[in-house]
Design an enzyme around this catalytic site. Structure first.
Site, mmCIF file in Angstrom:
data_model
loop_
_atom_site.group_PDB
_atom_site.id
_atom_site.type_symbol
_atom_site.label_atom_id
_atom_site.label_comp_id
_atom_site.label_asym_id
_atom_site.label_seq_id
_atom_site.Cartn_x
_atom_site.Cartn_y
_atom_site.Cartn_z
ATOM 1 N N GLU A 537 -17.218 -3.542 4.636
ATOM 2 C CA GLU A 537 -16.255 -2.537 5.067
ATOM 3 C C GLU A 537 -16.820 -1.167 4.678
ATOM 4 O O GLU A 537 -17.463 -0.540 5.478
ATOM 5 C CB GLU A 537 -14.889 -2.815 4.452
ATOM 6 C CG GLU A 537 -13.794 -2.090 5.168
ATOM 7 C CD GLU A 537 -12.569 -2.955 5.456
ATOM 8 O OE1 GLU A 537 -11.754 -2.506 6.243
ATOM 9 O OE2 GLU A 537 -12.422 -4.047 4.896
ATOM 10 N N GLU A 805 -7.612 -4.025 -5.145
ATOM 11 C CA GLU A 805 -7.039 -3.713 -3.832
ATOM 12 C C GLU A 805 -5.572 -4.138 -3.763
ATOM 13 O O GLU A 805 -4.732 -3.414 -3.251
ATOM 14 C CB GLU A 805 -7.826 -4.467 -2.752
ATOM 15 C CG GLU A 805 -7.253 -4.278 -1.355
ATOM 16 C CD GLU A 805 -8.102 -4.937 -0.286
ATOM 17 O OE1 GLU A 805 -8.850 -5.882 -0.612
ATOM 18 O OE2 GLU A 805 -8.023 -4.499 0.872
HETATM 19 C C1 BGC Z 1 -9.087 -1.380 3.938
HETATM 20 C C2 BGC Z 1 -7.978 -0.511 3.429
HETATM 21 C C3 BGC Z 1 -7.489 0.269 4.615
HETATM 22 C C4 BGC Z 1 -6.853 -0.758 5.504
HETATM 23 C C5 BGC Z 1 -6.044 -0.290 6.636
HETATM 24 C C6 BGC Z 1 -8.497 -2.336 4.903
HETATM 25 O O1 BGC Z 1 -9.360 -3.263 5.365
HETATM 26 O O2 BGC Z 1 -9.787 -1.982 2.922
HETATM 27 O O3 BGC Z 1 -8.105 0.033 2.232
HETATM 28 O O4 BGC Z 1 -6.738 1.370 4.377
HETATM 29 O O5 BGC Z 1 -7.804 -1.705 5.918
HETATM 30 O O6 BGC Z 1 -4.976 -1.061 6.647
#
Ligand code: BGC
Length: 966
Positions: A537, A805
């Site tokens: 990501e 997270e």
């Molecule tokens: C990320 C988040 C991001 C989100 C959006 C995720 O995959 O890691 O931190 O804001 O997607 O919903």
């Protein structure tokens, strides 16, 4: 003794004669910490009107600057002679010490400039001139670039098989050149479509990683400026070279492979297929003549070096047997190397690109970036090394190193062994129960490095260059015998934003959480503010950034880091005006026209607003004003007829909340109101009164719509979630006289929930501030101190060294499968800063360090001390020590409750004033430095109101003592 005194006396007389008014004793006000565009002695400045800043220091209370003078010259000698051929501001009345724009002669490309400043204090005493500081200009005009983009000859097809990884070797480039005369100055301007390391005469230039940086290369590329005077040999043979890898340009980016984005859905080539390189070495000889060495077809290139694979998220593979020897030294015989070609000579590659927005035709061939921009942020560098704490062998031949801290970066491998031995390194944030490294949460990021030994009997040392991982544990395989502990050392990488915050308190769990937040920030401020550093990501997710930016600004000086990223944000703005989910924006995450989300898109306003608030930066607002206005017009046009928000975009909403979903329309209404307020405030700061009026009117309309749709007469809301109350309160949409009622409802909800929060990314950020601001400070503190799931403390007591997270990224009951045992372990990062946004409250409210108006010129010290009943579960916080190094200098707020007394140590930087709010209305009980506080020299106003006393003071340190029962 006597001689000493006489000498001092003579010294003092001489000093006085030198400058009638110069003060040079302890009382003086001295300019220090000179910076240009937020950076110390920057090179490659491409603003034609660079901004200066300095700090003034003094030991004297109330010291302030009444005037300043800046002078700028072509050399430091000129300044010493008092010559300022570029600019002399003359004595300029005012106490500004930052955002001071250069106003001298036109600055030219490549120019070296030297500047110094002196200041007058409030009594009219002038300081000495500061030591000269330097900056150098970058290339300001397109015509300045004589270098051409080069590449290797490449007409091969691109990789089309999504089921296999494709990891091409980086390319080495080189060229010999001869200098004819004595070199006075040599500078390289360099860029890559990809990422590069520059070499001169055998050595790597500088210590930065992943240069030049990430932008939408089809629109703009960053370049770096390297001062190489010391590296270039005069009147002799030289060699310049570079290693260029795929980087963000053509490597794997984000979750592209996972979901099948990109050409043929392969998850790579988001900007093009084949990396290219651009370098221009400008040599100035002592006789004034100049010479250029530029990338062109005379360079040689090979893909035959030791680095066999190199990808930011997949990892790097190095075969030491293939090292190229002295390839970067002059005279190297580049026998098997090919002739480099102009990148433009390679053919177009027309294909179809796929993402959630659909399919579109693209050219993967070279396209020259139309704009070259200097990278004006601290580079990514190694900021710390982490020695391994232990090594275990959970399975035969599998060695697991623990570095003791979850962070982002790389390792240094130190091994000895037989030629051809291949070592594999894998990385993880956590261990499984069986002691093996947990890699499920890396998803499709391979995150593996390989090293093949050349068999050096002295041992071998290696570190990758063009990748990074998010990890605490390293798994090493490939050795027969257990390696020594020093076989692995962690190297911490991030943009080198200077750390500015320290927070400590009597609850060690909170102190640890503060450290975890700082580590998580460091792990994610890598090129852009990323969501996480480990899985596939690592994108500049906007919602995360806006929720966290104020905390970020307490932890580190992020002014230039965000100045750079806000350019990326503007560049990513969608055609209809919204800001997308993340920036840069190589792949569309939502369906056509849907690539934005409430609270995420608003980062395009919230982040510049925050930078302005914290650093007083109005230039950022001016530069992005058109873009921000376009955004606001879209935002207004996309509201419902009655002014309420809509759910047009992506459904992130209060992302990762714990079982309480707040409707997107509600969130959207609140965020629209929030950014309208900010725009009104910023319009006024820029003198745009009409616009301010428009935003105010629109804000009223939204507030009315909110009131009609969501607010009940008793202060309750029709949307009954914790986050709804938090947003309604913090944006000020709940009518003023209903706010304490509403806060009580919120408190009641939390209590009913077993004193637990239910909030996600958006709600959590403002939960404690909303409680504290509206009469529920005790509850706020109780939540902050909680160790129960979900809470910050829960992470800490479960051994976290970073911010997770999810509230349940790890639970004792279900490990990595969340509180309900059903969580997807793949979508589970242990290094996400969003929930760390609570540290803003720790600094602002618990320690009480804030700014009144932009730029910490008027500091607010208002610690909120929790009452004795605030926490039945844990020991009530009874001391806090916090320090924040603001743009004007260090601010300190330490407090301690002891024996019925409150003791507070406060430090206010020179040239600022402060309002200090103390929790007692009885002024006759407040002592400072042992004496009762009195209106006069040090206390310019004293007001008691409600339960507090407000003191207006000037710069200095203060030690307060007052009776305090809680
Ligand atoms: C990320 C988040 C991001 C989100 C959006 C995720 O995959 O890691 O931190 O804001 O997607 O919903």
């Amino acid at each position: 003794m006597k001689t000493h005194f006489i000498l001092l006396l003579i010294g003092a007389i001489v000093a006085c004669c030198a400058s009638a008014h110069a003060v040079q004793d302890n009382d003086s006000l001295d300019p220090t910490a000179l910076r240009c565009e937020y950076l110390e002695e920057p090179v490659g400045v491409d603003s034609r009107l660079p901004r200066f800043s300095w700090r003034v220091e003094s030991h004297r209370r109330g010291a302030s600057q009444s005037a300043w003078q800046v002078r700028v010259a072509r050399s430091s000698e000129a300044l010493r002679r008092g010559k300022a051929e570029l600019w002399d501001s003359g004595r300029t009345a005012g106490n500004d010490t930052n955002q001071i724009e250069y106003q001298g002669m036109a600055l030219k490309s490549g120019m070296e400039c030297f500047w110094q400043v002196r200041v007058w204090d409030e009594k009219g005493n002038v300081s000495k001139w500061s030591e000269p500081a330097r900056w150098a200009m970058g290339l300001l005009n397109e015509q300045d670039w004589k270098a051409q983009w080069i590449s290797c000859e490449d007409d091969a097809s691109y990789h089309k098989d999504r089921s296999k990884l494709h990891l091409p070797a980086p390319r080495h480039y080189r060229k010999d050149f001869t200098t004819k005369r004595e070199v006075k100055r040599a500078v390289v301007y360099a860029s890559a479509l990809g990422v590069y390391d520059l070499y001169l005469n055998g050595e790597r230039v500088g210590d930065a990683y992943l240069q030049p940086g990430w932008s939408d290369y089809k629109k703009r590329a960053y370049y770096r400026t390297h001062e190489v005077t010391e590296w270039v040999r005069s009147k002799g043979k030289n060699a310049i070279g570079a290693v260029v890898a795929d980087g963000w340009y053509s490597g794997y980016v984000g979750y592209g492979l996972l979901v099948g984005y990109g050409p043929d859905k392969v998850g790579r080539y988001f900007y093009g297929k084949t990396p290219a390189f651009l370098a221009q070495l400008e040599i100035e000889y002592t006789d004034g003549s100049r010479e250029l060495v530029v990338t062109d077809e005379s360079w040689r290139v090979t893909d035959g070096g030791p680095t066999r694979e190199s990808d930011i998220i997949m990892g790097e593979a190095y075969d030491a047997r293939m090292e190229l020897g002295e390839w970067a030294l002059p005279g190297y015989k580049a026998k098997d190397w090919e002739r480099a070609v102009l990148a433009s000579r390679n053919p177009r590659i027309d294909t179809v690109y796929t993402d959630r927005a659909g399919r579109k035709p693209v050219n993967l061939g070279f396209e020259k970036p139309p704009v070259m921009q200097s990278y004006m942020a601290p580079p990514i560098v190694a900021t710390e090394e982490l020695p391994a704490r232990s090594v275990s062998e959970p399975e035969k031949g599998v060695f697991v190193f623990d570095l003791g801290q979850n962070f982002a970066g790389i390792v240094r491998l130190k091994v000895k062994g037989e030629r051809g031995t291949r070592i594999r390194l894998r990385f993880g944030e956590m261990l499984k129960e069986n002691g093996m490294v947990m890699t499920e949460n890396l998803r499709r990021a391979r995150v593996t490095d390989f090293y093949t030994l050349k068999g050096d009997p002295e041992g071998e040392v290696w570190s990758p260059r063009f990748t990074y991982h998010g990890f605490q544990y390293v798994e090493l395989t490939g050795l027969d015998v257990k390696p020594e502990l020093d076989a692995i050392t962690g190297i911490v990488l991030h943009n080198d934003t200077p750390l500015t915050g320290e927070f400590e308190c009597s609850d060690p769990v909170l102190t640890q959480f503060g450290k975890n937040a700082q580590w998580t920030q460091r792990a994610n401020f890598l090129e852009v503010p990323t969501d996480c550093p480990q899985r596939d990501e690592r994108l500049g997710w906007m919602g995360d950034a806006q929720a966290y930016i104020r905390t970020a600004s307490y932890n580190a000086d992020v002014a230039s880091f965000f100045t750079k990223w806000i350019d990326d944000v503007e560049e990513s703005q969608l055609s209809f005006g919204a800001y997308p989910d993340y920036a840069p924006y190589p792949m569309a995450h939502g369906g056509s026209g849907k690539s934005f989300g409430s609270g995420w898109t608003d980062a395009g306003i919230i982040c510049p607003w925050t930078i302005w608030k914290v650093y007083g930066d109005t230039r950022m607002l001016e530069e992005h004003w058109d873009s921000m206005t376009r955004f606001m017009e879209w935002r207004y046009a996309s509201t419902a007829v009655n002014g309420l928000g809509t759910s047009l975009g992506n459904p992130w909403g209060d992302w990762l909340n714990v079982g309480e979903k707040t409707p997107i329309e509600f969130i959207d209404t609140c965020y629209h109101a929030m950014v309208l307020d900010m725009m009104e405030e910023m319009s006024l700061a820029l003198g745009r009164r009409l616009e301010a009026e428009t935003y105010r009117e629109r804000g009223e309309k939204v507030a009315k719509a909110f009131e009609a749709a969501y607010l009940n007469e008793d202060g309750t809301l029709k949307v009954d979630t914790q986050t709804a109350y938090v947003l309604g309160l913090s944006v000020g949409l709940i009518l003023e006289d209903l706010r304490s009622e509403a806060a009580m409802h919120l408190a009641g909800k939390i209590e009913k929930n077993g004193f637990r929060m239910a909030t996600g990314f958006l709600g959590t950020r403002s939960l404690l501030p909303a409680l504290s601001e509206h009469g529920q400070h005790e509850l706020a503190t109780r939540l902050f101190q909680s160790r129960e799931y979900p809470s910050w403390g829960y992470e800490v007591v479960n051994g976290a060294t970073s911010v997770w997270e999810r509230w349940d990224s790890y639970t004792k009951e279900f490990g990595f499968n969340g509180a309900n045992g059903k969580q997807n372990a793949g979508m589970n990062s242990f290094s996400h800063y969003a929930f760390g946004a609570v540290m803003e409250w720790a600094y602002r409210t618990l320690a009480g360090i804030d700014t009144i108006g932009p730029g910490y010129r008027h500091v607010l010290i208002h610690p909120r001390i929790p009452g004795s009943e605030s926490n039945p579960d844990n020991e009530v916080v009874d001391w806090v020590k916090a320090r924040y190094d603001s743009i004007n200098g260090p601010i300190r707020s330490d407090w301690k409750v002891e024996d019925g007394m409150l003791r507070m140590n406060v430090e206010i930087p020179a040239n600022t004033k402060a309002t200090i709010v103390l929790p007692s209305k009885d002024v006759s009980q407040i002592k400072e430095g042992g004496a009762l506080v009195r209106l006069g020299e040090h206390f310019h106003s004293i007001d008691s109101e409600g339960d507090v006393t407000r003191l207006l003071v000037g710069a200095g340190t203060y030690v307060f003592e007052l009776p305090f029962t809680r």
